[in-house]
Design a protein around this motif. Structure first.
Motif, PDB file in Angstrom:
ATOM      1  N   HIS A 221       7.541   3.050  19.790  1.00 28.70           N
ATOM      2  CA  HIS A 221       6.968   2.720  18.611  1.00 28.70           C
ATOM      3  C   HIS A 221       8.188   2.514  17.503  1.00 28.70           C
ATOM      4  CE1 HIS A 221       7.508   7.003  18.275  1.00 28.70           C
ATOM      5  NE2 HIS A 221       7.535   6.740  17.146  1.00 28.70           N
ATOM      6  N   GLN A 222       8.017   2.162  16.168  1.00 32.75           N
ATOM      7  CA  GLN A 222       8.630   2.136  15.135  1.00 32.75           C
ATOM      8  C   GLN A 222       8.272   3.051  14.039  1.00 32.75           C
ATOM      9  OE1 GLN A 222       8.642  -2.081  14.927  1.00 32.75           O
ATOM     10  NE2 GLN A 222      10.943  -1.999  14.741  1.00 32.75           N
ATOM     11  N   ASP A 223       8.912   4.031  13.515  1.00 35.24           N
ATOM     12  CA  ASP A 223       8.209   4.881  12.338  1.00 35.24           C
ATOM     13  C   ASP A 223       7.960   4.169  11.127  1.00 35.24           C
ATOM     14  OD1 ASP A 223       8.547   7.167  13.925  1.00 35.24           O
ATOM     15  OD2 ASP A 223      10.634   7.731  13.070  1.00 35.24           O
ATOM     16  N   PHE A 224       8.770   2.933  10.897  1.00 31.68           N
ATOM     17  CA  PHE A 224       8.356   2.354   9.560  1.00 31.68           C
ATOM     18  C   PHE A 224       7.027   1.680   9.435  1.00 31.68           C
ATOM     19  CE2 PHE A 224       8.983  -1.354   7.046  1.00 31.68           C
ATOM     20  CZ  PHE A 224       8.983  -0.658   5.733  1.00 31.68           C
ATOM     21  N   ALA A 225       6.583   1.195  11.003  1.00 34.52           N
ATOM     22  CA  ALA A 225       4.915   0.664  10.931  1.00 34.52           C
ATOM     23  C   ALA A 225       4.060   1.555  10.422  1.00 34.52           C
ATOM     24  CB  ALA A 225       4.847   0.292  12.310  1.00 34.52           C
ATOM     25  N   PHE A 226       4.266   2.654  10.743  1.00 35.57           N
ATOM     26  CA  PHE A 226       3.532   3.854  10.066  1.00 35.57           C
ATOM     27  C   PHE A 226       3.374   4.109   8.647  1.00 35.57           C
ATOM     28  CE2 PHE A 226       3.462   4.896  14.706  1.00 35.57           C
ATOM     29  CZ  PHE A 226       2.348   5.321  14.871  1.00 35.57           C
ATOM     30  N   TRP A 227       4.807   3.968   8.144  1.00 30.90           N
ATOM     31  CA  TRP A 227       4.962   4.334   6.790  1.00 30.90           C
ATOM     32  C   TRP A 227       4.621   3.154   5.953  1.00 30.90           C
ATOM     33  CZ3 TRP A 227      10.584   6.370   7.908  1.00 30.90           C
ATOM     34  CH2 TRP A 227      10.316   7.438   8.581  1.00 30.90           C
ATOM     35  N   ALA A 228       4.784   1.787   6.334  1.00 28.21           N
ATOM     36  CA  ALA A 228       4.483   0.708   5.678  1.00 28.21           C
ATOM     37  C   ALA A 228       2.887   0.322   5.855  1.00 28.21           C
ATOM     38  CB  ALA A 228       5.275  -0.562   6.456  1.00 28.21           C
ATOM     39  N   TYR A 229       2.307   0.398   6.992  1.00 29.80           N
ATOM     40  CA  TYR A 229       1.002   0.048   7.097  1.00 29.80           C
ATOM     41  C   TYR A 229       0.227   1.122   6.655  1.00 29.80           C
ATOM     42  CZ  TYR A 229       2.968  -3.520  10.401  1.00 29.80           C
ATOM     43  OH  TYR A 229       3.425  -4.573  10.886  1.00 29.80           O
TER      44      TYR A 229
END
Length: 267
Positions: free
Chosen positions: A115-123
């Motif tokens: 995964h990529q952490d930024f996916a959670f923080w962005a979405y």
């Protein structure tokens, strides 16, 4: 102290920008490390929403937001070396966005999928840009058998990849901290990326410090050893990059965007 350092002769920031991660040339002081370990073990024995367990198990998987109620953890947020490293890599004033401890119990700790952490923080949170940094502190020695973090070096330059956008905002936050994550990069996509972005296991002794980019593709395997693997993650975000209206619990997404000031001690 031993930690993976493939960037000999390259500056910390240069290595971070090129590979998406870097090892700090220093480690946490032994006395502070012992204090943090003690507090983590004590918090792990409490029952509160911030303590997350492995699915269908009483084995602790993660602790969140410990800095909000524990003075030792709060002091670590202001550790001068940590704050300076975060400011250097982000490029300016930072605030603490997230505090967590991922724990893999001996023989029981489960994987974290690609995964990529930024996916959670962005979405989920509405973070505008990946102008943040994860700083990982090994609370235990990390070796190949106890579930080390594996990163795909250089993948942070690709932006968001894979099927991460399939998770809808508003999902139960527990789906963001379990072995079945909401936003993932498929195994097939990760294998394809690994051709151009070599996987590197982040190994090191207790107290070793590593930084990695919010967009780097990473995962970790099950703990197949008799050794616990606990890693504490401090995420610092640029003050100018704060989400406007985060919805997830405050112990997952800090609302206080005051710039962190470096300081020693717990006062």
């Amino acid at each position: 102290m031993s930690v993976t350092r493939p960037h000999d002769g390259i500056g910390t920031r240069s290595a971070y920008e090129e590979q998406g991660w870097c090892a700090a040339p220093w480690g946490l002081e032994p006395e502070l490390l012992a204090s943090v370990r003690s507090r983590v073990e004590a918090i792990s024995r409490t029952v509160r929403p911030e303590v997350v367990y492995e699915e269908d198990s009483d084995t602790v998987r993660a602790l969140h937001g410990c800095h909000r109620y524990d003075e030792v953890c709060a002091a670590l947020v202001r550790h001068p070396g940590v704050v300076r490293l975060a400011e250097e890599l982000v490029g300016g004033p930072v605030y603490l966005y997230q505090f967590k401890v991922n724990i893999k119990g001996p023989r029981e700790g489960r994987e974290w999928p690609w995964h990529q952490d930024f996916a959670f923080w962005a979405y989920e949170d509405g973070m505008p840009e990946p102008h943040a940094v994860n700083i990982a502190v090994n609370l235990d020695a990390v070796h190949p058998a106890n579930g080390p973090l594996t990163v795909l070096s250089g993948s942070h330059r690709l932006g968001l990849v894979g099927d991460g956008e399939q998770g809808a905002a508003g999902d139960d936050w527990r789906a963001h901290v379990s072995a079945r994550l909401t936003h993932t990069v498929s195994e097939e996509a990760a294998r394809a990326l690994a051709v151009e972005h070599p996987p590197r296991q982040i190994l090191g002794g207790a107290g070793a410090v590593t930084a990695f980019h919010p967009s780097i593709v990473h995962a970790s395997s099950n703990n197949t050893s008799d050794d616990r693997r606990a890693v504490l993650f401090l995420t610092y975000n640029a003050v100018s990059n704060a989400p406007a209206h985060p919805d997830r619990p405050a112990f997952l997404v800090e609302r206080d965007t005051t710039p962190v000031r470096a300081a020693w001690g717990t006062g």
